[in-house]
Motif scaffolding. Structure first.
Motif, PDB file in Angstrom:
ATOM      1  N   LYS A  84       0.805  -1.211   0.000  1.00 52.66           N
ATOM      2  CA  LYS A  84       0.000   0.000   0.000  1.00 52.66           C
ATOM      3  C   LYS A  84       0.838   1.260   0.000  1.00 52.66           C
ATOM      4  CE  LYS A  84      -3.191   0.947   2.844  1.00 52.66           C
ATOM      5  NZ  LYS A  84      -3.872   0.876   4.138  1.00 52.66           N
ATOM      6  N   LEU A 112      -0.775   6.220 -12.939  1.00 51.34           N
ATOM      7  CA  LEU A 112      -0.113   6.533 -11.673  1.00 51.34           C
ATOM      8  C   LEU A 112       1.177   7.323 -11.884  1.00 51.34           C
ATOM      9  CD1 LEU A 112      -2.174   4.473 -10.584  1.00 51.34           C
ATOM     10  CD2 LEU A 112      -0.427   3.654  -9.049  1.00 51.34           C
ATOM     11  N   LYS A 113       1.546   7.548 -13.179  1.00 53.97           N
ATOM     12  CA  LYS A 113       2.706   8.374 -13.524  1.00 53.97           C
ATOM     13  C   LYS A 113       4.007   7.789 -13.013  1.00 53.97           C
ATOM     14  CE  LYS A 113      -0.032  11.333 -15.387  1.00 53.97           C
ATOM     15  NZ  LYS A 113      -0.146  11.341 -16.847  1.00 53.97           N
TER      16      LYS A 113
ATOM     17  N   GLY B  55       1.308  15.830 -14.015  1.00 56.86           N
ATOM     18  CA  GLY B  55       0.238  15.370 -14.902  1.00 56.86           C
ATOM     19  C   GLY B  55      -0.916  14.759 -14.131  1.00 56.86           C
ATOM     20  N   LYS B  56      -1.075  15.135 -12.862  1.00 54.92           N
ATOM     21  CA  LYS B  56      -2.170  14.573 -12.072  1.00 54.92           C
ATOM     22  C   LYS B  56      -3.000  15.686 -11.436  1.00 54.92           C
ATOM     23  CE  LYS B  56      -0.921  11.111  -9.261  1.00 54.92           C
ATOM     24  NZ  LYS B  56      -0.024  10.312  -8.395  1.00 54.92           N
ATOM     25  N   ALA B  67     -14.191  -0.608  -9.132  1.00 49.29           N
ATOM     26  CA  ALA B  67     -13.229  -0.796  -8.053  1.00 49.29           C
ATOM     27  C   ALA B  67     -12.341  -2.011  -8.328  1.00 49.29           C
ATOM     28  CB  ALA B  67     -13.950  -0.959  -6.720  1.00 49.29           C
ATOM     29  N   GLY B  68     -12.946  -3.137  -8.690  1.00 48.84           N
ATOM     30  CA  GLY B  68     -12.154  -4.312  -9.056  1.00 48.84           C
ATOM     31  C   GLY B  68     -11.741  -5.190  -7.903  1.00 48.84           C
ATOM     32  N   TYR B  69     -11.905  -4.733  -6.675  1.00 47.67           N
ATOM     33  CA  TYR B  69     -11.509  -5.570  -5.551  1.00 47.67           C
ATOM     34  C   TYR B  69     -12.725  -5.973  -4.729  1.00 47.67           C
ATOM     35  CZ  TYR B  69     -11.578  -1.114  -2.926  1.00 47.67           C
ATOM     36  OH  TYR B  69     -11.933   0.078  -2.366  1.00 47.67           O
ATOM     37  N   MET B 395      -9.168   5.165   1.525  1.00 51.18           N
ATOM     38  CA  MET B 395      -7.829   5.702   1.709  1.00 51.18           C
ATOM     39  C   MET B 395      -6.784   4.593   1.669  1.00 51.18           C
ATOM     40  SD  MET B 395      -9.113   8.174   4.657  1.00 51.18           S
ATOM     41  CE  MET B 395      -7.648   9.013   5.212  1.00 51.18           C
ATOM     42  N   GLY B 396      -7.200   3.380   1.331  1.00 51.95           N
ATOM     43  CA  GLY B 396      -6.266   2.274   1.240  1.00 51.95           C
ATOM     44  C   GLY B 396      -6.201   1.741  -0.166  1.00 51.95           C
ATOM     45  N   ILE B 397      -7.072   0.788  -0.454  1.00 47.51           N
ATOM     46  CA  ILE B 397      -6.978   0.100  -1.741  1.00 47.51           C
ATOM     47  C   ILE B 397      -7.321   1.035  -2.895  1.00 47.51           C
ATOM     48  CG2 ILE B 397      -7.700  -1.930  -3.004  1.00 47.51           C
ATOM     49  CD1 ILE B 397      -8.468  -3.221  -0.403  1.00 47.51           C
ATOM     50  N   ASN B 400      -4.554   3.303  -3.592  1.00 44.72           N
ATOM     51  CA  ASN B 400      -3.431   2.588  -4.174  1.00 44.72           C
ATOM     52  C   ASN B 400      -3.668   2.211  -5.620  1.00 44.72           C
ATOM     53  OD1 ASN B 400      -1.483   0.047  -4.272  1.00 44.72           O
ATOM     54  ND2 ASN B 400      -0.925   1.429  -2.627  1.00 44.72           N
ATOM     55  N   GLN B 401      -4.886   1.765  -5.919  1.00 42.22           N
ATOM     56  CA  GLN B 401      -5.152   1.321  -7.284  1.00 42.22           C
ATOM     57  C   GLN B 401      -5.316   2.499  -8.232  1.00 42.22           C
ATOM     58  OE1 GLN B 401      -4.599  -1.651  -7.752  1.00 42.22           O
ATOM     59  NE2 GLN B 401      -5.445  -2.982  -6.194  1.00 42.22           N
ATOM     60  N   SER B 402      -5.808   3.632  -7.726  1.00 33.71           N
ATOM     61  CA  SER B 402      -6.057   4.755  -8.620  1.00 33.71           C
ATOM     62  C   SER B 402      -4.919   5.772  -8.589  1.00 33.71           C
ATOM     63  CB  SER B 402      -7.367   5.446  -8.240  1.00 33.71           C
ATOM     64  OG  SER B 402      -7.230   6.044  -6.964  1.00 33.71           O
ATOM     65  N   GLY B 403      -4.082   5.719  -7.556  1.00 30.86           N
ATOM     66  CA  GLY B 403      -2.971   6.676  -7.465  1.00 30.86           C
ATOM     67  C   GLY B 403      -3.408   8.087  -7.152  1.00 30.86           C
ATOM     68  N   GLU B 405      -3.757  10.103  -4.430  1.00 30.34           N
ATOM     69  CA  GLU B 405      -3.512  10.227  -2.991  1.00 30.34           C
ATOM     70  C   GLU B 405      -4.252  11.414  -2.397  1.00 30.34           C
ATOM     71  OE1 GLU B 405      -0.884  10.217  -5.127  1.00 30.34           O
ATOM     72  OE2 GLU B 405       0.230   8.354  -4.763  1.00 30.34           O
ATOM     73  N   LEU B 406      -4.015  12.593  -3.000  1.00 28.05           N
ATOM     74  CA  LEU B 406      -4.536  13.815  -2.393  1.00 28.05           C
ATOM     75  C   LEU B 406      -6.062  13.791  -2.334  1.00 28.05           C
ATOM     76  CD1 LEU B 406      -3.184  16.388  -1.307  1.00 28.05           C
ATOM     77  CD2 LEU B 406      -3.935  17.500  -3.385  1.00 28.05           C
ATOM     78  N   LEU B 410      -8.152  13.711   1.093  1.00 30.53           N
ATOM     79  CA  LEU B 410      -9.022  14.858   1.373  1.00 30.53           C
ATOM     80  C   LEU B 410     -10.455  14.405   1.634  1.00 30.53           C
ATOM     81  CD1 LEU B 410      -8.073  17.747  -1.066  1.00 30.53           C
ATOM     82  CD2 LEU B 410      -7.929  17.682   1.408  1.00 30.53           C
TER      83      LEU B 410
END
Lengths: 338, 439
Positions: A84, A112-113, B55-56, B67-69, B395-397, B400-403, B405-406, B410
């Motif tokens: 994670k 994810l760049k 670029g994000k 979601a996929g999980y 805020m976990g999977i 992580n899967q989508s990248g 973070e912010l 938030l």
């Protein structure tokens, strides 16, 4: 109070993203140390030994990189990451390179760049079950409880596999291999799934490895390789060609035993170019001519690293399989050094 | 005669903003505010710029992606093809579930322990002290991990229930199975139930097409579904209690008029229970017992050991703080109150229930709010035992899967803020009701 937390989060994101934009190669040289993200502990790939020194197949990539860039294979700061935390660590600039059996996928590369520089292990996802369970195929796992590391591609593959075969399962999410082992050995999950190489590594640490079997199904393609942040192409090139140097060295017969002899000059111009006695490849990368020689001397060529860390003569006992050189029918193939 | 001249009118000079004490504090505040706003603006601008360079740019559209999980504990219908948004809602519901269970249990244990710690019985008082000091002084994360390890390592796995001479067996007339994967308890089932009504059904989706006219709709139709059985049971129970209260009022009135209180307990019991039992019978109520099938127990309700470990550890940890708050509240009531109540002939138990506790509540409730908030926020440690709460999903999977973070963090912060403010809102309302009315 809440506002200050919010501002703090923004500050963190702002500052860390600022780090990410700078030239990583210069940063590493100035720091004199390579920050390498690695597994929290997966024997054979990345785990501290009895003396606290990091050892393993992924670790060796970082050691070779540090040797190439800094001239010292030990100048590496290993940052243990979980499935994670690894991407945040890389994106924020906390680590320069992530070598943590990470699968190269489209979204990670594009969305994810990140930039995957190559594949140091071609793997696939498998299942491990206790022999006593009497299961011989993953398709018989209907209704089973399965331990799975969160934040990994294996989590998504698992969901797809069971949906495709129209059977059900109960996922038990865990953070690290250690937690998975604890639950698996206590019988809190029937099966553990991750990359087949990881399963072999985990099984090797068990008291009675022969009581566990790996099921024949490999349910996914898992090309594992080191990755860097997207956009810093100079640094990406350095990592990519260090990895290729290790692979090419095996193909060309450069080993840690004969590298000194070969670096006096040979009649094979490609060996000469890699070892820096001919051409100026090192200079093009922003390094000195002997970069690849140091990288190979750090632990040996790709084949040597494989045999030493995870090969058939180690407790992990993995065969070369897909990871043999292309000349041997495998997939490991380095582009020409020219 | 001398003329008294007015003191010279001082005209405003810029220097007065610093040297005149009348304006200085204002100046300092304005400067600080501007500085703060500039800092915030710079941080936001810097973040936006850096994200754009990467670029994000900030974008919440990932919430609508698949979601996929899978999530093991889901209170509403969810599968790996649902959206990240729905996965976040599952996580939120799991957070709310463990927070609710934890707050209720912690309050009960806390009050009991707090009162017992003041007991005259030396042994009981000391035991409670040991409990409070052990739980209060060890980080809650360790308690959570320890509880989980205890559950996993000491309880039998489902395999042990198998065979002719099993190593473990079910308890309570073969209705409850205690395993190291959790506890399986009987679930209520209805053979002639009313079914569910979907909320916001999307009639065009496949899930909302009934397989045959009159048949029940698919589980995944609509945003969520409301069980008509539950509504019926709640309505009948409510009506029963209301009827029972009417009878009690009537008895009170008769007692006030004549001095004799009619015996009503069988009437009240009947009014409360008979319609409920009748309804349950009409619905075909029966218990679904868990049974070992294949790898796991099937049927019944599965309380996963991640939920139990988290619930157990959070409750006991927070209860040790609540116990101290309760003890403090009771000690704050002057001893004269106890003595006066004793002089009136009240027994110790009634003194506590009728005189001391109602007054102590006023002191207890405000700090109790903070404990509820702490418990709710501490539930985000759930990931340590693999409990899929909001931190584990959004805020976990998902992060992580989508990248993203912010965005994910938030959103997570906003949701936790919302939960916390709601809890303090409700508790403040309650506090206003029980607090001492002063003139």
């Amino acid at each position: 109070m809440k506002k200050s937390v919010f501002v703090g989060a923004l500050a963190l994101a702002g500052l860390s993203a600022g780090v990410a934009a700078a030239g990583t190669l210069d940063d590493v040289k100035a720091r004199g140390k390579l920050n390498c993200g690695t597994n929290t502990g997966l024997v054979g790939f990345a785990a501290p030994d009895a003396n606290g020194e990091w050892k393993g197949f992924d670790v060796a990539v970082c050691r070779a990189l540090a040797a190439a860039v800094l001239g010292d294979a030990m100048a590496v700061e290993f940052v243990p990451t979980t499935g994670k935390t690894r991407f945040t660590a890389l994106a924020s600039g906390e680590i320069d390179v992530l070598a943590r059996n990470t699968t190269w996928t489209f979204t990670r590369d594009v969305d994810l760049k990140f930039d995957f520089v190559g594949v140091n292990y071609y793997d696939g996802q498998g299942f491990m079950v206790p022999k006593s369970l009497g299961v011989s195929s993953a398709k018989e796992l209907d209704g089973a409880t399965i331990c799975i590391q969160t934040g990994t591609t294996t989590e998504l593959n698992l969901a797809d596999f069971f949906r495709k075969n129209n059977i059900s399962y109960e996922p038990v999410p865990v953070e690290t291999d250690n937690e998975a082992q604890q639950q698996y050995l206590a019988g809190a999950c029937d099966a553990y799934t991750t990359d087949a190489s990881g399963l072999a590594a985990v099984r090797a640490t068990f008291e009675n490895p022969q009581d566990q079997i790996l099921l024949p199904e490999i349910i996914s393609k898992e090309p594992l390789g080191p990755l860097v942040r997207h956009g810093d192409n100079e640094w990406g090139d350095v990592v990519r060609w260090t990895l290729f140097a290790l692979v090419a060295a095996e193909e060309l017969g450069i080993t840690s035993a004969n590298i000194e002899e070969l670096s006096n000059g040979t009649d094979n111009p490609e060996i000469n170019r890699i070892l820096g006695t001919e051409g100026s490849l090192g200079e093009m990368l922003g390094l000195d001519p002997l970069w690849a020689k140091r990288a190979i001397s750090a632990g040996g060529n790709y084949g040597e690293l494989f045999e030493k860390n995870i090969g058939v003569n180690t407790p992990i006992g993995l065969a070369r399989g897909l990871n043999a050189q292309w000349t041997e029918g495998g997939l490991q193939y380095a582009p020409p050094f020219r | 005669m001398t003329e008294l001249a007015d003191p010279p009118k001082e005209s405003f000079r810029l220097g007065m903003l610093i040297y005149d004490t009348r304006y200085r504090s204002l100046t300092i505040q304005v400067v600080a505010l501007i500085g703060f706003l500039v800092l915030v603006g710079w941080l936001i601008n810097n973040t936006a710029n850096n994200l754009a360079t990467l670029g994000k740019p900030i974008n919440f559209s990932f919430l609508n992606d698949t979601a996929g999980y899978d999530i093991n504990q889901r209170l509403l219908d969810y599968n790996s093809q649902s959206t990240h948004w729905r996965a976040a809602v599952m996580g939120l519901l799991n957070t709310l579930l463990v927070a609710f269970l934890g707050c209720v249990t912690a309050t009960i244990i806390g009050i009991v322990v707090g009162v017992l710690r003041l007991s005259n019985n030396w042994l009981v008082a000391r035991l409670m002290t040991i409990y409070v000091e052990t739980f209060r002084n060890v980080p809650v994360l360790l308690w959570i991990v320890f509880s989980m390890a205890l559950l996993i390592e000491t309880l039998p796995s489902p395999r042990d229930f198998r065979g002719d001479d099993p190593a473990a067996s079910m308890v309570l007339f073969d209705s409850v199975a205690i395993t190291n994967r959790g506890i399986y308890i009987p679930e209520p089932l209805f053979s002639r139930g009313f079914g569910d009504i979907p909320v916001f059904p999307d009639r065009s989706s496949e899930a909302c097409v009934a397989p045959e006219p009159g048949a029940l709709l698919n589980d995944s139709c609509g945003l969520f579904q409301i069980s008509l059985n539950l509504i019926a049971i709640l309505a009948v129970t409510g009506a029963g209690l209301w009827g029972s209260r009417r009878i009690r009022r009537r008895a009170d009135r008769i007692q006030a008029e004549t001095g004799d209180r009619p015996t009503t307990w069988y009437l009240r019991l009947g009014v409360a229970l008979v319609p409920l039992v009748g309804l349950l019978w009409a619905l075909g109520f029966h218990l679904g017992l868990p049974e070992l099938k294949g790898f796991n127990f099937v049927g019944g309700t599965h309380l996963r050991n991640s939920l139990i470990a988290l619930w157990f550890a959070l409750s006991l940890y927070t209860a040790s703080f609540i116990a101290e708050i309760v003890r403090g509240g009771i000690l704050a009531i002057s001893k004269g109150q106890t003595e006066a109540a004793a002089a009136l002939g009240l027994r110790p138990k009634r003194i506590m229930n009728l005189v001391i506790l109602p007054q102590a509540l006023r002191i207890i409730i405000p700090p109790l709010i903070s404990q509820y908030l702490n418990l709710t926020k501490n539930s985000s440690l759930a990931i340590a035992v693999g409990y899929m709460d909001l931190t584990g999903t959004l805020m976990g999977i998902t992060l992580n899967q989508s990248g993203r973070e912010l965005e994910a963090v938030l959103l997570g912060m906003l949701i936790y803020l919302g939960i916390s403010l709601s809890i303090s809102g409700v508790m403040n309302w309650y506090n206003n009701r029980v607090k001492l009315v002063e003139r």
